[in-house]
Design an enzyme around this catalytic site. Structure first.
Site: not given
Ligand code: IMP
Length: 429
Positions: A13, A15-16, A40-41, A130, A144, A225, A416
């Site tokens: 998160d 802000g890529k 998510g973005h 998530t 596999r 991530q 901003g």
């Molecule tokens: P998973 O990727 O849903 O298996 O979650 C594993 C960990 O990665 C958890 O702590 C999530 O909150 C974190 N996580 C997964 N995707 C994101 C992201 O896009 N931003 C921040 N944390 C993430």
């Protein structure tokens, strides 16, 4: 310099999209190489905000080819849902341009179910995933027994694979988790209902991208991530199940390390994390609440409040070292406006011993207590600043100190939400 990786330097998160935006029209391809719709973005289409989870963040740029590499796990409902949203809101028709690796794996309903029940089963030891089925899909890949995009081309094979996978998983669901068994035909029918739409999008992505790079095209590899959520390099087990690190771009898209010219790390001017796991600079008091409110720190995917804390230089320095950052892009500096003093974590005290780098064992990291250096804050509104000279002196010194501690030059600063609210110091191309 056509092969560029943009990736998170903290726990996600960062802000890529802000850095990607700066490359704008100069991009020819934007490739996701890891993760799924756990990312998510927010994209703004005709003034309206939309949360996107799977499509690459530069997708609004109609002139580029969006690509999902083999390292991505794909929920087909989400993919086509996002394509429809863009189309309905007057955005680009991505279905005409996008390419999907034949080797990418598919997230099925049983992966989602298993993700949720496993977390419930773990209780207080949960990862805080998530819940999108990402981890179980990668597990099947490594075991596999995964279902790949190319399986949609061969109905008997797809049915056989789903049946084989469910034979085992239904035992688990029924006997361990006390859930209903899933019907393999129903799962397979659902996946096959997308076959006609997915087939024209399938591509030999490694060949596509290597040819593009040979032709001098600009290819952006977009990590979802972040470094510290990487299954190999992150704060295991509180990580995601893929490799968002820069080297993951090679594996997850099918290009060699020599094709990557630039690695841009993105870091917030403070620290956030969602889900469980250690975070030494987390603030559980009003200060943390203030950062959360000022920075609107709530997850795009799950809406969870993000854990907030001061900038941890050891965390970003570790990411810079392992990924070979050529540049650092600092985001949300404006969120820090209004503090008299800004503590920055410059070392940890681990059981009475000081360390200047992130410890390499989980136990030590869980014991790490931040050692802070207090920098001066600023009160001036910086959202209109467009050059380093425009920034108040304290903000400039804050950036310079971060640069020194993380041992990588800062090439851009977000001030901003708007696309144009940025200070560019070095061109990212
Ligand atoms: P998973 O990727 O849903 O298996 O979650 C594993 C960990 O990665 C958890 O702590 C999530 O909150 C974190 N996580 C997964 N995707 C994101 C992201 O896009 N931003 C921040 N944390 C993430």
């Amino acid at each position: 310099m056509p092969g560029i990786v943009v990736m998170g330097a903290q726990w996600g998160d960062e802000g890529k999209g802000k850095a990607t935006d700066q490359l704008g029209d100069r991009l020819d391809y934007c490739v996701r190489y890891s993760g799924g719709n756990n990312a998510g973005h927010t994209v703004v289409v005709n003034g309206e905000k939309h949360a996107m989870h799977l499509l690459p963040s530069a997708v609004l740029n109609a002139n580029l080819v969006p690509v999902l590499g083999n390292g991505v796990v794909i929920d087909l409902d989400v993919l086509f849902g996002e394509i429809e949203t863009l189309r309905e809101r007057g955005g680009p028709d991505v279905e005409q341009t996008m390419k999907i690796s034949t080797n990418a794996h598919i997230i099925t309903t049983y992966h989602q179910t298993i993700d949720k029940v496993t977390e419930r089963f773990l209780g207080k030891n949960k990862i805080g995933t998530t819940g999108r089925g990402v981890g179980p899909t990668y597990s099947d890949k490594v075991n596999r027994i995964g279902i790949r995009i190319q399986d949609l081309l061969d109905e008997p094979i797809l049915r056989a694979k789903v049946e084989a996978a469910l034979e085992q998983k239904n035992q688990l669901l029924v006997k361990v988790y006390n859930r209903r068994a899933l019907d393999p035909d129903q799962v397979a029918d659902h996946l096959l209902s997308y076959a006609e739409r997915v087939t024209p999008l399938m591509a030999d992505v490694p060949r596509l991208l290597n040819t593009a790079l040979d032709q001098g095209k600009v290819v952006l590899f977009e990590g979802a991530q972040a470094h510290h959520l990487d299954v190999d390099h992150g704060t295991y087990p509180y990580v995601t199940s893929s490799n968002p690190t820069a080297a993951g771009a090679g594996v997850g898209a099918g290009v060699g390390p020599t094709r990557i010219d630039r690695v841009i790390g993105i870091a917030k001017a403070y620290t956030t994390r969602v889900g469980e796991g250690p975070m030494p600079t987390e603030l559980l008091d009003d200060d943390g609440e203030k950062i959360r409110t000022d920075g609107a720190e709530f997850g795009t995917t799950t809406g969870r409040p993000r854990r907030c804390g001061w900038f941890d230089a050891l965390v970003v320095e570790a990411a810079a070292t392992v990924n070979g950052f050529t540049d650092l892009f600092l985001t949300k500096l404006d969120t820090l406006t209004g503090w008299e003093k800004l503590p920055v974590c410059v070392a940890y005290d681990v059981d009475g011993e000081r360390t200047d780098v992130m410890p390499s064992t989980q136990t030590e990291f869980h014991h790490a207590v931040p050692v802070y250096e207090e920098l001066d804050g600023w009160t001036e509104d910086i959202t209109g600043c467009r050059s380093l000279e425009d920034l108040p002196k304290a903000a400039r010194l804050y950036v310079e100190r971060l640069e020194e501690l993380c041992r990588v030059r800062v090439s851009g600063i977000g001030v901003g939400q708007g696309r144009e609210q940025v200070i560019m110091i070095n061109d990212l191309l």
